[in-house]
Motif scaffolding. Sequence first.
Motif, short mmCIF file in Angstrom:
data_model
loop_
_atom_site.label_atom_id
_atom_site.label_comp_id
_atom_site.label_asym_id
_atom_site.label_seq_id
_atom_site.Cartn_x
_atom_site.Cartn_y
_atom_site.Cartn_z
N THR A 169 0.83 -1.20 0.00
CA THR A 169 0.00 0.00 0.00
C THR A 169 0.87 1.25 0.00
N ALA A 170 0.54 2.18 -0.89
CA ALA A 170 1.23 3.46 -0.95
C ALA A 170 0.29 4.55 -0.44
N VAL A 171 0.84 5.48 0.32
CA VAL A 171 0.08 6.63 0.82
C VAL A 171 0.80 7.89 0.35
N VAL A 172 0.15 8.67 -0.49
CA VAL A 172 0.72 9.94 -0.93
C VAL A 172 -0.01 11.06 -0.20
N ALA A 173 0.74 12.01 0.33
CA ALA A 173 0.15 13.08 1.13
C ALA A 173 0.73 14.42 0.71
N VAL A 174 -0.09 15.46 0.79
CA VAL A 174 0.34 16.81 0.47
C VAL A 174 0.34 17.62 1.76
N LEU A 175 1.47 18.26 2.05
CA LEU A 175 1.64 19.05 3.26
C LEU A 175 1.76 20.53 2.90
N ASP A 176 1.18 21.39 3.75
CA ASP A 176 1.32 22.82 3.53
C ASP A 176 2.67 23.30 4.07
N PRO A 177 3.01 24.59 3.93
CA PRO A 177 4.33 25.06 4.39
C PRO A 177 4.57 24.85 5.88
N LEU A 216 0.34 24.50 -10.60
CA LEU A 216 1.20 24.80 -11.74
C LEU A 216 1.29 26.29 -12.05
N ARG A 217 0.33 27.08 -11.55
CA ARG A 217 0.37 28.52 -11.83
C ARG A 217 1.36 29.26 -10.93
N ARG A 218 1.82 28.62 -9.89
CA ARG A 218 2.78 29.25 -9.00
C ARG A 218 4.19 29.18 -9.60
N ARG A 219 4.94 30.24 -9.40
CA ARG A 219 6.32 30.24 -9.89
C ARG A 219 7.18 29.27 -9.09
N PRO A 242 6.89 26.14 -6.10
CA PRO A 242 5.98 25.27 -5.34
C PRO A 242 5.93 25.66 -3.87
N VAL A 243 4.74 25.62 -3.30
CA VAL A 243 4.54 25.95 -1.89
C VAL A 243 4.25 24.70 -1.08
N ARG A 244 3.43 23.82 -1.65
CA ARG A 244 3.07 22.59 -0.95
C ARG A 244 4.02 21.46 -1.34
N THR A 245 4.12 20.50 -0.45
CA THR A 245 5.08 19.40 -0.61
C THR A 245 4.34 18.06 -0.58
N ALA A 246 4.69 17.17 -1.48
CA ALA A 246 4.11 15.82 -1.48
C ALA A 246 5.13 14.84 -0.91
N GLY A 290 2.88 20.54 -9.89
CA GLY A 290 3.27 21.82 -9.31
C GLY A 290 3.59 21.76 -7.82
N LEU A 291 4.11 20.62 -7.35
CA LEU A 291 4.42 20.44 -5.94
C LEU A 291 5.92 20.26 -5.74
N ARG A 292 6.37 20.53 -4.52
CA ARG A 292 7.75 20.17 -4.17
C ARG A 292 7.79 18.68 -3.89
N CYS A 293 8.86 18.04 -4.30
CA CYS A 293 9.02 16.62 -4.01
C CYS A 293 9.57 16.47 -2.61
N GLY A 294 8.83 15.76 -1.76
CA GLY A 294 9.22 15.57 -0.38
C GLY A 294 9.75 14.18 -0.10
N ALA A 295 9.70 13.81 1.14
CA ALA A 295 10.33 12.57 1.62
C ALA A 295 9.67 11.31 1.05
N TYR A 296 10.51 10.29 0.88
CA TYR A 296 10.03 8.95 0.54
C TYR A 296 10.27 8.06 1.76
N ILE A 297 9.20 7.50 2.30
CA ILE A 297 9.25 6.76 3.56
C ILE A 297 8.82 5.32 3.32
N THR A 298 9.61 4.37 3.80
CA THR A 298 9.21 2.97 3.71
C THR A 298 8.74 2.50 5.09
N LEU A 299 7.77 1.59 5.06
CA LEU A 299 7.25 0.98 6.27
C LEU A 299 7.42 -0.53 6.13
#
Length: 206
Positions: free
Chosen positions: A54-62, A101-104, A106-110, A141-150
């Motif tokens: 199972t993969a869980v993708v999440a978007v985090l604000d600043p 994608l309209r932002r110069r 990325p503000v949010r991170t996945a 249009g997101l910042r690439c964040g951490a990759y976590i294994t469980l």
Amino acid sequence: MTFGFTPPPSADPASRLGRMLEPSEWAAAGIPLLRNPREVVTGLHSRHLPTPSTAVVAVLDPEERLTASASFSRTGAAAADGWEFRNALLTQLRRVIPHDLRRRTPVRTAVLLYCRDGESQWTQEDGAWMWGLRDACTLHGLRCGAYITLTREGWQILGEGRSGRRPHSASLRTALDITATGDGKAAPLSQPHSGAHDALSHSAAV
């Protein structure tokens, strides 16, 4: 004017190896560090209760608050391919949150948490998920964040070395055992709904 369809990339083993990232490449990519990784991991685990594959993708604000998340399961024995993983992640992101994608900049991170069997060391499957996450973030249009294994050993942020023993890939089974009622039946726990979709079954939560 006519528009054609771009064919999918080659599925031969040599091409698939080009659609994955080695740990050194990931570490050199400038992936932003999570301020409180344990809180992120435990929060996503309690929300989605992932089991192996199972993969869980999440978007985090600043401020590292959860904005949206989705979980889906990889099924079948097909070889890991970053292109397929990218498409699956992008599909989930489009379902749960508008693009930036309209932002110069990325503000949010996945971030991506993947629950799997096996040892905690990097695998080619992990490399394909890393490639897919990075590409999906660019296209959304997101910042690439951490990759976590469980895994059974606990959780680990690949490329950083930060880890913890709980939760782990068998945490859901442990929780079911602990909450078993006197007649031997497990007390109900909230689980994300799953539906078949090609080789991936998915569910989403905000």
